[in-house]
Design an enzyme around this catalytic site. Structure first.
Site, short mmCIF file in Angstrom:
data_model
loop_
_atom_site.label_atom_id
_atom_site.label_comp_id
_atom_site.label_asym_id
_atom_site.label_seq_id
_atom_site.Cartn_x
_atom_site.Cartn_y
_atom_site.Cartn_z
N GLY A 100 7.19 -2.06 -2.62
CA GLY A 100 6.61 -0.73 -2.68
C GLY A 100 7.22 0.11 -3.78
O GLY A 100 6.85 0.03 -4.93
N CYS A 141 2.47 2.73 9.82
CA CYS A 141 2.59 4.09 9.28
C CYS A 141 3.35 4.99 10.24
O CYS A 141 2.95 5.15 11.40
CB CYS A 141 1.21 4.68 8.99
N PRO A 170 0.85 -1.20 0.00
CA PRO A 170 0.00 0.00 0.00
C PRO A 170 0.88 1.24 0.00
O PRO A 170 1.80 1.36 0.82
CB PRO A 170 -0.79 -0.12 1.31
N MET A 171 0.59 2.19 -0.91
CA MET A 171 1.37 3.44 -1.00
C MET A 171 0.41 4.59 -1.26
O MET A 171 -0.32 4.58 -2.25
CB MET A 171 2.42 3.35 -2.11
N SER A 172 0.43 5.55 -0.35
CA SER A 172 -0.46 6.69 -0.47
C SER A 172 -0.21 7.46 -1.76
O SER A 172 0.93 7.78 -2.09
CB SER A 172 -0.26 7.63 0.73
N ASP A 199 12.81 -1.59 0.83
CA ASP A 199 14.01 -1.46 -0.02
C ASP A 199 14.14 -2.56 -1.06
O ASP A 199 15.26 -2.86 -1.49
CB ASP A 199 15.27 -1.43 0.84
#
Length: 680
Positions: A241, A116, A32-34, A219
């Site tokens: 990510g 988060c 999940p990435m905003s 990473d």
């Protein structure tokens, strides 16, 4: 010719049975990435081979309100693979109800965010990574969510709050006892945010503590990163990510390598263009044409990174506002490259950047941003950090929370603070929040394009007051990061003023100077007359002569600024706002508001404000005059007209809505300041 790689033992990975009829056949997951993993991006990655995709983080109570933006973020598509919705919150009941809503809307799985690090989530709302500090509250949330839904519930967390409390193994056991079916661990602490390197070996301690499937995260930017992370952690799968920026096919490449031991090449440019077009049309459909064009700019920057002419292409894309123009520009950029047989840039050919220090990884990002080319049989290109250090102009990189991420030597000299000390600071500690510099930074983030201000005054108690030219640019590889290039413009402005005054008779500046001179002459006479009267009038009238003299001085100061055509920097000091208001009241009652009653409700605890006294008086005087004119226009001057002057500290933001709009109607469309956004 093939690329030689060090031998890395392939982990033996198999499907993961999550229970309740859900099976993860390919344990390679899109993180999940905003601002990135919206539905179009998740759908694209899943169609290309990602085994599971996870929504952007959603606040549980925002889900309960069911506003349109939140529901859009939680939207899933049921075609192949697993679609998860990630929730964050600190109230077990709210988390449980939000999970039920997500499942009712099609979620295959609920993922709970305990990772988060963003301040407004972890500190302001006691959610996200803050829950790693309260295992009792964490257990209550996990248990309530698991009991509320009939689908598997998973957990994503970090190693701990800081290196003094690495409690991920303990919390994993709590999660297992609560019914959680899988745990993902990002190999950093909350206090690290995204600095340093992910500690993949630490994840092995979590794997040894529980019988649950464990996923390693952080990473993973190359296939070799994925294999090394799995080998060091002993994890059952990987979550990827930032490695997917501009490469929604990357999870499929990792999955192929894990299955076969063979590298799956990057898609050819023709295939990449097809993927981009599909993604672009999905964004337009999801968000509308106007918003879709803006939202897709970052993806185009990532997709095109490293290709010949990509810098010019990105600059052009950031200026386009029409959906069809973007399509035409894509053809113009990609078609010639496809015809020439240009090979796609491949991240597998680069040395892994995920294992170095934060500085080395940022240097890699900056290398791509400034377009350093790999050597072709010649000497290696210079190190990016060395290039930045040699630049004579200050260069500053800010992270999404305006922390200093990188400064060159010229920036240290400009700010008068060393780089190690700046690394512990935010820009707000040096520059006031109301500085135009922050407006420029926000414009860069909102428009995702470069913004310049050639006449900005940097005025701060900690910095020398000076005029500067600022160029701000986004870094496509680091969402929310802003690169600032500064230049002292005081010398240039002084030269401009000197040249302007030389031609005063033929310039607007000259006209302003003449006008100012004509205004100041009678002001001097008025002030002199008031001063003479002051010595001879009775005490009752002396207050009026002092008022006239003070006003003449104030207006003269304003005229002095007009004489320099408003280029003269504003002088600010600590000002007692109540004395300003009292001065304005006295002026008004001796002139345009002599029949108006003034009511003064002042808060004596207010501290002085940082501003220019003369201009504060002028602005307030204008407001009071407008109020008096409005009373006159309404025919109220003969009744009991009244103007209230009040001061007080009011926390937060208040919105006044005229008319008869009901509260329910207003709250349905009002921006919700508590909705969270951030990277897990």
């Amino acid at each position: 010719m093939g690329i030689s790689r060090p031998e890395i033992t392939l982990p033996a990975l198999g499907p993961i049975d999550l229970g309740r009829g859900v099976r993860l056949d390919t344990p390679v997951i899109l993180a999940p990435m905003s601002g990135v993993t919206d539905l179009p991006f998740r759908r694209t990655a899943k169609s290309l081979g990602a085994g599971m995709v996870v929504s952007e983080m959603i606040a549980s109570w925002a889900m309960l309100r069911e506003n349109q933006k939140t529901l859009s973020m939680a939207q899933v598509d049921g075609a192949g693979g697993i679609s998860a919705v990630q929730l964050a919150g600190c109230e077990p009941t709210a988390m449980a109800e939000a999970a039920r809503i997500a499942v009712d809307r099609g979620a295959d799985l609920i993922d709970i965010n305990f990772g988060c690090p963003v301040k407004k989530v972890a500190v302001g709302q006691s959610a996200g990574s803050a829950l790693m500090r309260d295992e009792v509250a964490a257990a209550a949330i996990l248990e309530a969510t698991v009991k509320a839904v009939g689908v598997p519930v998973t957990l994503k967390m970090r190693m701990g709050w800081d290196h003094g409390s690495l409690n991920a193994p303990t919390l994993a056991r709590v999660a297992e006892a609560s019914g959680i079916r899988m745990v993902t661990v990002h190999g950093r602490t909350r206090q690290q945010f995204y600095n340093g390197s992910a500690d993949w070996a630490f994840v092995a301690r979590v794997k040894q503590a529980v019988g649950l499937p464990v996923i390693v995260n952080g990473d993973i930017l190359t296939e070799d990163d994925a294999l090394t992370a799995l080998r060091l952690s002993g994890a059952d799968g990987v979550m990827i990510g930032r490695g997917c920026y501009g490469r929604p096919w990357f999870p499929a490449q990792v999955a192929h390598r894990l299955r076969t031991g063979q590298h799956l090449p990057e898609p050819g440019l023709a295939r990449q263009k097809s993927i981009i077009l599909g993604h672009y049309h999905a964004v337009l459909t999801q968000f509308g044409r106007s918003a879709g064009v803006r939202l897709f700019r970052k993806h185009l920057s990532w997709y095109s990174s490293g290709l010949p002419g990509s810098a010019e292409f990105r600059a052009r894309m950031n200026r386009l506002t029409e959906a069809d123009d973007v399509l035409a520009a894509l053809d113009v950029f990609y078609d010639p490259l496809i015809e020439r047989g240009v090979s796609p840039r491949g991240h597998d050919k680069q040395a892994p950047v995920g294992r170095g220090s934060s500085g080395s990884r940022m240097s890699s990002v900056l290398s791509r941003a400034v377009g350093l080319l790999p050597g072709r049989g010649g000497p290696r290109p210079p190190d990016t950090s060395a290039v930045l250090s040699a630049l004579p102009v200050p260069v500053i990189l800010l992270d999404p929370e305006n922390r200093f991420r990188l400064v060159n030597h010229a920036a240290e000299q400009f700010l008068g603070i060393s780089a190690p000390h700046l690394a512990q600071m935010r820009l707000t500690e040096l520059v006031p929040q109301d500085s135009p510099l922050f407006l420029l930074i926000e414009q860069v983030r909102l428009t995702e394009s470069s913004v310049a201000n050639h006449d900005l005054t940097l005025d701060s108690p900690r910095l020398e007051k000076r005029g500067i030219t600022v160029m701000g640019s986004p870094l496509p590889e680091e969402p929310g990061a802003v690169m600032l290039v500064l230049q002292d413009s005081s010398g240039a402005l002084a030269l401009d003023r000197q040249l302007a005054f030389r031609g005063a008779a033929r310039s607007v500046t000259g006209m302003a100077a003449v006008l100012a001179h004509e205004v100041k002459n009678p002001l001097s006479g008025i002030r002199g007359a008031a001063q003479l009267l002051e010595a001879s009038v009775v005490d009752a009238d002396r207050e009026l002569t002092v008022l006239i003299r003070d006003e003449a001085d104030r207006i003269r100061a304003l005229v002095d600024r007009m004489e320099a055509f408003s280029e003269k920097p504003i002088s600010r000091t600590a000002v007692n706002i109540h004395r300003v208001l009292e001065h304005v009241r006295r002026l008004a009652q001796t002139g345009f508001a002599e029949t108006v009653r003034f009511q003064e409700n002042y808060d004596p605890s207010l501290p002085p404000v940082w501003g220019n006294r003369d201009q504060l008086i002028q602005v307030t005087l204008n407001l009071v005059k407008n109020a008096a004119e409005a009373l006159a226009a309404a025919g109220n001057m003969t009744a009991h007209p009244e103007i209230v002057l009040s001061t007080g500290f009011q926390h937060g933001m208040r919105i006044a809505v005229p008319g008869t709009l009901r509260a329910a109607q207003f709250t349905a469309v009002c921006f919700d300041p508590r909705q969270w956004a951030g990277h897990p």
